[in-house]
Design an enzyme around this catalytic site. Structure first.
Site, PDB file in Angstrom:
ATOM      1  N   CYS A   1      -3.648 -18.103  13.745  1.00 59.77           N
ATOM      2  CA  CYS A   1      -3.084 -17.286  14.777  1.00 59.77           C
ATOM      3  C   CYS A   1      -3.340 -18.268  15.972  1.00 59.77           C
ATOM      4  O   CYS A   1      -3.974 -19.188  16.108  1.00 59.77           O
ATOM      5  CB  CYS A   1      -4.164 -16.265  14.906  1.00 59.77           C
ATOM      6  SG  CYS A   1      -4.114 -15.044  13.568  1.00 59.77           S
TER       7      CYS A   1
ATOM      8  N   LYS B   1      -3.342   4.411   7.135  1.00 53.20           N
ATOM      9  CA  LYS B   1      -3.485   4.840   8.490  1.00 53.20           C
ATOM     10  C   LYS B   1      -3.279   6.358   8.768  1.00 53.20           C
ATOM     11  O   LYS B   1      -2.385   6.718   8.143  1.00 53.20           O
ATOM     12  CB  LYS B   1      -2.389   4.062   9.570  1.00 53.20           C
ATOM     13  CG  LYS B   1      -2.608   2.355   9.417  1.00 53.20           C
ATOM     14  CD  LYS B   1      -1.615   1.839  10.524  1.00 53.20           C
ATOM     15  CE  LYS B   1      -1.626   0.163  10.455  1.00 53.20           C
ATOM     16  NZ  LYS B   1      -1.613  -0.418   8.988  1.00 53.20           N
TER      17      LYS B   1
ATOM     18  N   CYS C   1     -11.296  -8.869  15.265  1.00 57.82           N
ATOM     19  CA  CYS C   1     -10.096  -8.896  14.298  1.00 57.82           C
ATOM     20  C   CYS C   1     -10.628  -8.595  13.036  1.00 57.82           C
ATOM     21  O   CYS C   1     -11.693  -8.565  12.530  1.00 57.82           O
ATOM     22  CB  CYS C   1      -9.518 -10.362  14.035  1.00 57.82           C
ATOM     23  SG  CYS C   1      -8.349 -10.460  12.722  1.00 57.82           S
TER      24      CYS C   1
ATOM     25  N   ARG D   1       7.101   0.123   1.960  1.00 58.63           N
ATOM     26  CA  ARG D   1       6.829  -0.988   2.793  1.00 58.63           C
ATOM     27  C   ARG D   1       5.836  -1.857   2.483  1.00 58.63           C
ATOM     28  O   ARG D   1       4.773  -1.639   1.784  1.00 58.63           O
ATOM     29  CB  ARG D   1       6.957  -0.715   4.430  1.00 58.63           C
ATOM     30  CG  ARG D   1       5.712   0.030   4.726  1.00 58.63           C
ATOM     31  CD  ARG D   1       5.896   0.957   5.729  1.00 58.63           C
ATOM     32  NE  ARG D   1       5.149   1.980   6.431  1.00 58.63           N
ATOM     33  CZ  ARG D   1       4.590   2.924   6.042  1.00 58.63           C
ATOM     34  NH1 ARG D   1       4.935   3.598   4.824  1.00 58.63           N
ATOM     35  NH2 ARG D   1       3.670   3.814   6.748  1.00 58.63           N
TER      36      ARG D   1
ATOM     37  N   ARG E   1       0.811  -1.357  -0.014  1.00 58.18           N
ATOM     38  CA  ARG E   1      -0.060  -0.043   0.018  1.00 58.18           C
ATOM     39  C   ARG E   1       0.750   1.359   0.051  1.00 58.18           C
ATOM     40  O   ARG E   1       0.441   2.246  -0.828  1.00 58.18           O
ATOM     41  CB  ARG E   1      -0.968  -0.036   1.260  1.00 58.18           C
ATOM     42  CG  ARG E   1      -1.938   1.120   1.398  1.00 58.18           C
ATOM     43  CD  ARG E   1      -2.375   1.263   2.597  1.00 58.18           C
ATOM     44  NE  ARG E   1      -3.428   0.625   3.043  1.00 58.18           N
ATOM     45  CZ  ARG E   1      -3.588   0.013   4.231  1.00 58.18           C
ATOM     46  NH1 ARG E   1      -3.086   0.582   5.161  1.00 58.18           N
ATOM     47  NH2 ARG E   1      -4.713  -0.776   4.622  1.00 58.18           N
ATOM     48  N   TYR E   2       1.832   1.415   0.759  1.00 54.77           N
ATOM     49  CA  TYR E   2       2.841   2.419   0.765  1.00 54.77           C
ATOM     50  C   TYR E   2       3.957   1.937   0.279  1.00 54.77           C
ATOM     51  O   TYR E   2       4.385   0.895   0.077  1.00 54.77           O
ATOM     52  CB  TYR E   2       3.265   2.534   2.241  1.00 54.77           C
ATOM     53  CG  TYR E   2       2.208   2.734   3.272  1.00 54.77           C
ATOM     54  CD1 TYR E   2       1.357   3.971   3.328  1.00 54.77           C
ATOM     55  CD2 TYR E   2       1.716   1.820   4.463  1.00 54.77           C
ATOM     56  CE1 TYR E   2       0.487   4.046   4.489  1.00 54.77           C
ATOM     57  CE2 TYR E   2       0.779   2.074   5.389  1.00 54.77           C
ATOM     58  CZ  TYR E   2      -0.129   3.219   5.117  1.00 54.77           C
ATOM     59  OH  TYR E   2      -0.847   3.548   5.917  1.00 54.77           O
TER      60      TYR E   2
ATOM     61  N   ARG F   1      -9.139  -8.949  10.470  1.00 54.62           N
ATOM     62  CA  ARG F   1      -8.797  -9.661   9.022  1.00 54.62           C
ATOM     63  C   ARG F   1      -9.485 -10.970   9.637  1.00 54.62           C
ATOM     64  O   ARG F   1      -9.323 -12.149   8.800  1.00 54.62           O
ATOM     65  CB  ARG F   1      -7.467 -10.345   9.144  1.00 54.62           C
ATOM     66  CG  ARG F   1      -6.606  -9.143   8.611  1.00 54.62           C
ATOM     67  CD  ARG F   1      -5.242  -9.719   8.054  1.00 54.62           C
ATOM     68  NE  ARG F   1      -4.601  -8.936   7.499  1.00 54.62           N
ATOM     69  CZ  ARG F   1      -3.556  -8.392   8.053  1.00 54.62           C
ATOM     70  NH1 ARG F   1      -2.870  -9.010   9.094  1.00 54.62           N
ATOM     71  NH2 ARG F   1      -2.824  -7.158   7.510  1.00 54.62           N
TER      72      ARG F   1
ATOM     73  N   ASP G   1     -11.331  -1.428  13.739  1.00 57.59           N
ATOM     74  CA  ASP G   1     -11.797  -1.494  12.402  1.00 57.59           C
ATOM     75  C   ASP G   1     -13.214  -1.943  12.338  1.00 57.59           C
ATOM     76  O   ASP G   1     -13.611  -2.618  13.177  1.00 57.59           O
ATOM     77  CB  ASP G   1     -10.785  -2.502  11.598  1.00 57.59           C
ATOM     78  CG  ASP G   1      -9.584  -1.876  11.397  1.00 57.59           C
ATOM     79  OD1 ASP G   1      -9.353  -0.754  11.006  1.00 57.59           O
ATOM     80  OD2 ASP G   1      -8.359  -2.521  11.523  1.00 57.59           O
TER      81      ASP G   1
ATOM     82  N   ASP H   1      -7.403   3.152  10.711  1.00 64.51           N
ATOM     83  CA  ASP H   1      -6.937   2.863   9.389  1.00 64.51           C
ATOM     84  C   ASP H   1      -8.309   3.052   8.445  1.00 64.51           C
ATOM     85  O   ASP H   1      -9.315   2.275   8.674  1.00 64.51           O
ATOM     86  CB  ASP H   1      -6.647   1.083   9.300  1.00 64.51           C
ATOM     87  CG  ASP H   1      -5.654   0.729   8.393  1.00 64.51           C
ATOM     88  OD1 ASP H   1      -5.880   1.197   7.163  1.00 64.51           O
ATOM     89  OD2 ASP H   1      -4.706   0.048   8.823  1.00 64.51           O
TER      90      ASP H   1
ATOM     91  N   CYS I   1      -9.223 -13.363  17.888  1.00 63.74           N
ATOM     92  CA  CYS I   1      -9.734 -12.399  18.501  1.00 63.74           C
ATOM     93  C   CYS I   1     -11.120 -11.889  17.897  1.00 63.74           C
ATOM     94  O   CYS I   1     -11.114 -11.809  16.796  1.00 63.74           O
ATOM     95  CB  CYS I   1      -8.825 -11.280  18.442  1.00 63.74           C
ATOM     96  SG  CYS I   1      -7.064 -11.482  18.991  1.00 63.74           S
TER      97      CYS I   1
HETATM   98  C1  LIG Z   1      -0.350  -1.056   8.791  1.00 64.90           C
HETATM   99  C2  LIG Z   1       0.281  -1.564   7.503  1.00 64.90           C
HETATM  100  C3  LIG Z   1       1.372  -0.952   7.344  1.00 64.90           C
HETATM  101  C4  LIG Z   1       2.378  -0.652   8.460  1.00 64.90           C
HETATM  102  O1  LIG Z   1       2.261   0.930   8.756  1.00 64.90           O
HETATM  103  P1  LIG Z   1       3.130   1.532   9.769  1.00 64.90           P
HETATM  104  O2  LIG Z   1       2.476   2.793  10.013  1.00 64.90           O
HETATM  105  O3  LIG Z   1       4.487   1.700   8.997  1.00 64.90           O
HETATM  106  O4  LIG Z   1       3.132   0.759  11.062  1.00 64.90           O
HETATM  107  C5  LIG Z   1       2.003  -1.322   6.024  1.00 64.90           C
HETATM  108  N1  LIG Z   1       1.323  -1.744   4.980  1.00 64.90           N
HETATM  109  C6  LIG Z   1      -0.051  -1.941   5.291  1.00 64.90           C
HETATM  110  C7  LIG Z   1      -0.836  -2.460   4.125  1.00 64.90           C
HETATM  111  C8  LIG Z   1      -0.733  -1.787   6.464  1.00 64.90           C
HETATM  112  O5  LIG Z   1      -1.914  -2.064   6.716  1.00 64.90           O
HETATM  113  S1  SF4 Z   2      -6.363  -9.801  15.788  1.00 64.28           S
HETATM  114 FE1  SF4 Z   2      -6.612 -11.038  14.099  1.00 64.28          FE
HETATM  115  S2  SF4 Z   2      -4.886 -11.346  13.200  1.00 64.28           S
HETATM  116 FE2  SF4 Z   2      -4.301 -10.636  15.153  1.00 64.28          FE
HETATM  117  S3  SF4 Z   2      -4.007 -12.449  16.395  1.00 64.28           S
HETATM  118 FE3  SF4 Z   2      -6.148 -11.858  16.818  1.00 64.28          FE
HETATM  119  S4  SF4 Z   2      -7.169 -13.177  15.144  1.00 64.28           S
HETATM  120 FE4  SF4 Z   2      -5.241 -13.169  14.568  1.00 64.28          FE
END
Ligand SMILES: *Cc1c(COP(=O)(O)O)cnc(C)c1O
Ligand code: SF4
Length: 355
Positions: free
Chosen positions: A108, A320, A115, A99, A95-96, A117, A276, A313, A112
């Site tokens: 996991c 973010k 979560c 990174r 996305r960025y 995801r 989220d 986010d 959670c």
């Molecule tokens: C959260 C996230 C990151 C990391 O973001 P930082 O602000 O550097 O911690 C990088 N890529 C994606 C897609 C993310 O969701």
């Molecule tokens: S927040 Fe989601 S990805 Fe993170 S440990 Fe919990 S279930 Fe797994």
């Protein structure tokens, strides 16, 4: 891809939860639908922490499913932060520019209930095959702008030391990658997985950071603290990320105790995430105004080392964003700002001579 063998005592079904005394037997049937939709796992470490006599126990609230999860609110999404739209190859989210996320697996130690995801993770969800992992690593190698690789998932510390070591070694060979960051709940949720072999697997010529997901001071049990100490003693800087969760940590005392406990254990608070909008998670969401009020309370009362950034986010994959609180108010006067001090009193700051 090999995963180390999970403990057989992990609670994975409503019946398991009822046998362990975490839900009433008559609730088990109603939770079957929830468990079919969203994975359930409570490790022995977390199950032991739960106070069975407290109906509002903050640990239970995070891991024990609830029928409310079947109620979907308007605006809730399967992929609330839009990872899919930024996934050029399987297992990578880019996305960025500088990174990427690398997601080698979707398991996991615990699942959670809040979560983001939750529709991507679970024991039945696939791992990257050897060929897919190779393709993801090839993507990283061919994009020179990638400065940092963030291992997430799922939880990368669920991999065996051998598999994790192989990924770390592959990343160490990429010249333009300077930093490898690992996001994990394992040191808290299943600390026995943090073995000397696993810590050795994290060793790299690159800078390695571990970000530990922790939402309540009680999660930092003696075993969890020991796991964190093994990582810190190996020279790995530790960060934390916390999700602001209604009924878990959305009051000043709980948050303050958590942040102090993290720092006292050499874990630097990094992010406080506004929750989220994942499906069926409304019971955990509080307002941004409440989050800002909590952050305001922390400023000045608690060491600067304990201050995380409060972030949201944005749904749709827009990234973010720090969401305050902002201590600088608008001012009509030229060259003067109105700034709130840590006690909330307004001060004028003049920008004499600045340009
Ligand atoms: C959260 C996230 C990151 C990391 O973001 P930082 O602000 O550097 O911690 C990088 N890529 C994606 C897609 C993310 O969701
Ligand atoms: S927040 Fe989601 S990805 Fe993170 S440990 Fe919990 S279930 Fe797994």
């Amino acid at each position: 891809m090999a995963i180390t063998k999970p403990s057989s005592r992990i609670l994975r079904t409503p019946d398991d939860l009822s046998s362990a005394g975490l839900i009433e037997k008559r609730r088990a049937g109603a939770l079957e639908d929830v468990a079919r939709r969203f994975a359930v796992a409570v490790t022995p470490d977390m199950a032991e922490l739960i106070d069975r006599t407290d109906r509002r126990d903050p640990i239970a609230r995070q891991f024990v499913p609830d029928v409310a999860e079947l109620t979907e609110m308007q605006g809730e999404l399967a992929d609330p932060i839009g990872d899919e739209a930024h996934s050029p190859v399987k297992g990578i989210v880019h996305r960025y520019p500088d990174r990427v996320l690398l997601k080698p697996l979707h398991a996991c130690p615990v699942y959670c209930r809040f979560c983001f995801r939750r529709e991507m993770v679970g024991p039945g969800k696939d791992l990257l095959s050897a060929a897919e992992l190779d393709a993801a690593l090839a993507y990283i190698r061919s994009h020179r702008e990638i400065w940092e690789v963030i291992l997430t998932g799922g939880d990368p510390l669920m991999l065996s030391a051998r598999r994790l070591g192989a990924i770390m070694a592959a990343l160490a060979r990429v010249d333009h990658v300077a930093v490898v960051r690992i996001h994990t709940r394992v040191p808290v949720a299943e600390p026995t997985r943090v073995t000397a072999a696993l810590v050795r697997a994290l060793k790299s010529d690159k800078a390695v950071y571990v970000a530990i997901h922790c939402n309540h001071a009680r999660e930092l049990t003696a075993a969890a603290r020991r796991a964190c100490r093994m990582l810190a003693d190996a020279g790995i800087p530790l960060l934390s990320q916390t999700v602001l969760l209604k009924g878990v940590n959305d009051d000043a005392e709980t948050l303050e105790t958590l942040l102090r406990t993290l720092v006292a254990n050499r874990i630097k608070p990094y992010y406080l995430h506004h929750p989220d909008k994942a499906r069926g998670t409304a019971r955990f969401r509080t307002t941004v105004a409440r989050g800002q009020a909590l952050m305001r309370r922390l400023r000045g009362r608690v060491s600067g080392l304990c201050q995380p950034s409060y972030v949201l986010d944005l749904p749709g994959g827009y990234g973010k964003v720090p969401i305050g609180p902002c201590h600088v108010a608008a001012s009509d006067a030229q060259d003067a700002l109105v700034i709130e001090d840590y006690k909330g009193r307004r001060r004028i700051y003049r920008e004499d001579g600045a340009s």
